[in-house]
Design a protein around this motif. Structure first.
Motif, PDB file in Angstrom:
ATOM      1  N   ASN A 259     -28.222  65.871 -11.462  1.00  0.00           N
ATOM      2  CA  ASN A 259     -27.892  64.676 -12.066  1.00  0.00           C
ATOM      3  C   ASN A 259     -28.976  63.657 -11.959  1.00  0.00           C
ATOM      4  O   ASN A 259     -29.331  63.169 -10.733  1.00  0.00           O
ATOM      5  CB  ASN A 259     -26.496  64.147 -11.461  1.00  0.00           C
ATOM      6  CG  ASN A 259     -25.833  63.048 -12.436  1.00  0.00           C
ATOM      7  OD1 ASN A 259     -26.090  62.922 -13.512  1.00  0.00           O
ATOM      8  ND2 ASN A 259     -25.014  62.253 -11.491  1.00  0.00           N
ATOM      9  N   ALA A 264     -32.123  67.506 -15.485  1.00  0.00           N
ATOM     10  CA  ALA A 264     -30.975  67.105 -16.036  1.00  0.00           C
ATOM     11  C   ALA A 264     -30.367  67.825 -17.192  1.00  0.00           C
ATOM     12  O   ALA A 264     -29.019  67.910 -17.622  1.00  0.00           O
ATOM     13  CB  ALA A 264     -30.587  65.671 -16.174  1.00  0.00           C
ATOM     14  N   ARG A 314     -27.811  60.924 -16.661  1.00  0.00           N
ATOM     15  CA  ARG A 314     -27.020  60.770 -15.612  1.00  0.00           C
ATOM     16  C   ARG A 314     -25.375  60.798 -16.211  1.00  0.00           C
ATOM     17  O   ARG A 314     -25.388  60.373 -17.226  1.00  0.00           O
ATOM     18  CB  ARG A 314     -26.965  59.604 -14.729  1.00  0.00           C
ATOM     19  CG  ARG A 314     -28.293  59.447 -13.886  1.00  0.00           C
ATOM     20  CD  ARG A 314     -28.305  58.205 -13.214  1.00  0.00           C
ATOM     21  NE  ARG A 314     -27.204  58.390 -12.293  1.00  0.00           N
ATOM     22  CZ  ARG A 314     -27.111  59.019 -10.846  1.00  0.00           C
ATOM     23  NH1 ARG A 314     -28.462  59.405 -10.642  1.00  0.00           N
ATOM     24  NH2 ARG A 314     -26.326  58.832 -10.075  1.00  0.00           N
TER      25      ARG A 314
END
Length: 437
Positions: A259, A264, A314
């Motif tokens: 994250n 990611a 995120r």
């Protein structure tokens, strides 16, 4: 000017991180143990290429049934290995037991098999390739574009004389989403392409031959899930060993590490893949505008694009209420399960035991697990924990750590994995090394 080593490092970082034929009047015969020992190039297996990737009007209820196939060339398998190869669409089961169609590739070397028994089959699952339909491994091997490392793994198996049954994994047919890191979906798809390989007209493969399992990264999780499911899901297959490397054994640990980081994109793929595998869980309604854009990028990109386009994402920035993973895990689906329970159900090494132990997942063959000492994508704590769980369950486990990063370790281990599988095909004993730290 960057050195060759630096250039390679940069490239590695960029990369890491049908209606049944009977209904068409094209019957697909099932080969028996008495079938020819070598492929027959004249056998009919001539479905149009597009049919391999079309969702069929119906899927046979028997997993491993061939739905469509076509002879193909594999220009991105290095070494100019004489072989016969086929793209195949075959039947499998999803995590809820529903019949689904899956695509893949089967390749058989032309060289006469001189080993014990009939020619073995290695069911192979590639590492992460991306969720875009163009990323399917069968398309890459056949020339869409090249992932040279996975092609080298297939080449190593063929050079050793083994047939290769390489699944794309579920969800690469037109209009679908790959159920990335969904354990049962992946394990079923890998076992079922091993079932389907002898059914391909002219393959010359024995349905009762020995089968090995192999995968790395996403593929490592898939092959280890196949190992856990083999006894209950495909008991007729003579699976003699599984080699799994770079295994993301606990997705909660992996998600926390990915994250907001450079890799990611793999987290986004996992979120999207698990949502497609579990449609009763809340998902689309949780996404904000950025989240919808992020998911669209994930659906369209292959490996390098996934890493570059989604670096730094995120989960909090993509949900309407800036939900953290812990908050998402508490949310319930229409069946009463929480997202946390769904994610925990993908954890490897839980409920395992030796044959006759009464465990949920009984494993009666040895496994090889490995990782890189410089691993930068999958937290080593979960890779080590999966190995520990197997040892504590008394599963014969060979463990090795290579002096490489995530992607380089795949190639550092390649020859060892092929030899280890060859030893299993030859019936050589494997004692494991669980007593080592």
């Amino acid at each position: 000017m960057r050195t060759p080593r630096a250039k390679r490092k940069t490239r590695l970082l960029a990369l890491t991180a049908a209606v049944a034929l009977a209904g068409l009047g094209l019957g697909v015969p099932t080969l028996t143990a008495g079938a020819a020992a070598t492929p027959d190039a004249s056998a009919a297996c001539d479905a149009p290429d597009e049919r391999i990737y079309q969702v069929p009007g119906g899927v046979p209820s028997d997993p491993g049934s061939v739905i469509a196939c076509r002879a193909t060339e594999l220009p991105h398998v290095p070494g100019d290995i004489p072989m016969h190869a086929w793209k195949v669409q075959y039947s499998s089961k999803d995590n809820a037991g529903r019949a689904v169609a899956v695509s893949g590739t089967v390749a058989v070397p032309d060289a006469e098999w001189k080993g014990r028994g009939s020619r073995p089959v290695v069911a192979f699952n590639p590492g992460t390739l991306g969720l875009g339909s163009q990323c399917a491994f069968s398309k890459q091997l056949a020339g869409a574009f090249q992932d040279e490392y996975e092609g080298e793994n297939v080449a190593a198996l063929l050079k050793a004389g083994y047939a290769v049954a390489a699944t794309d994994g579920a969800g690469y047919l037109d209009g679908q989403t790959h159920p990335y890191v969904s354990g049962a979906d992946a394990g079923h798809a890998l076992l079922d392409i091993a079932r389907s390989a002898p059914e391909i007209p002219g393959s010359g493969l024995d349905p009762k031959t020995k089968v090995g399992l192999w995968g790395y990264s996403e593929g490592g999780a898939a092959s280890l899930w196949a190992a856990q499911l083999a006894a209950s899901y495909a008991p007729e297959l003579d699976v003699v060993g599984d080699a799994s490397g770079g295994v993301p054994g606990d997705l909660k640990v992996v998600a926390k590490a990915l994250n907001g980081g450079p890799f990611a994109g793999f987290m986004v793929d996992a979120v999207l893949g698990l949502s497609s595998a579990h449609p009763r869980m809340p998902f689309d309604e949780l996404m904000n505008d950025q989240g919808e854009e992020t998911l669209e990028k994930a659906r369209s990109h292959c490996l390098a694009g996934t890493i570059s386009a989604l670096a730094g994402q995120r989960i909090e920035d993509n949900t309407k209420d800036r939900l953290s993973f812990e908050q998402l895990y508490a949310l319930k689906g229409t069946d009463g399960r929480t997202w946390g329970e769904v994610v925990d159900a993908q954890k490897l090494g839980v409920g395992i035991g030796r044959a006759g132990s009464g465990a949920t997942y009984e494993i009666d063959f040895p496994v090889l697990q490995y990782r890189g000492a410089l691993e930068e994508v999958i937290p080593v704590e979960t890779e080590d924990a999966t190995r520990k769980a197997y040892c504590e369950a008394n599963i014969t486990t060979q463990w090795k750590v290579y002096p490489g990063e995530h992607l380089t370790t795949d190639q550092l281990a390649k020859d060892d994995a092929v030899k280890w599988l060859g030893d299993r095909f030859e019936g050589k004993p494997e004692l494991g090394n669980c007593l080592l730290p």
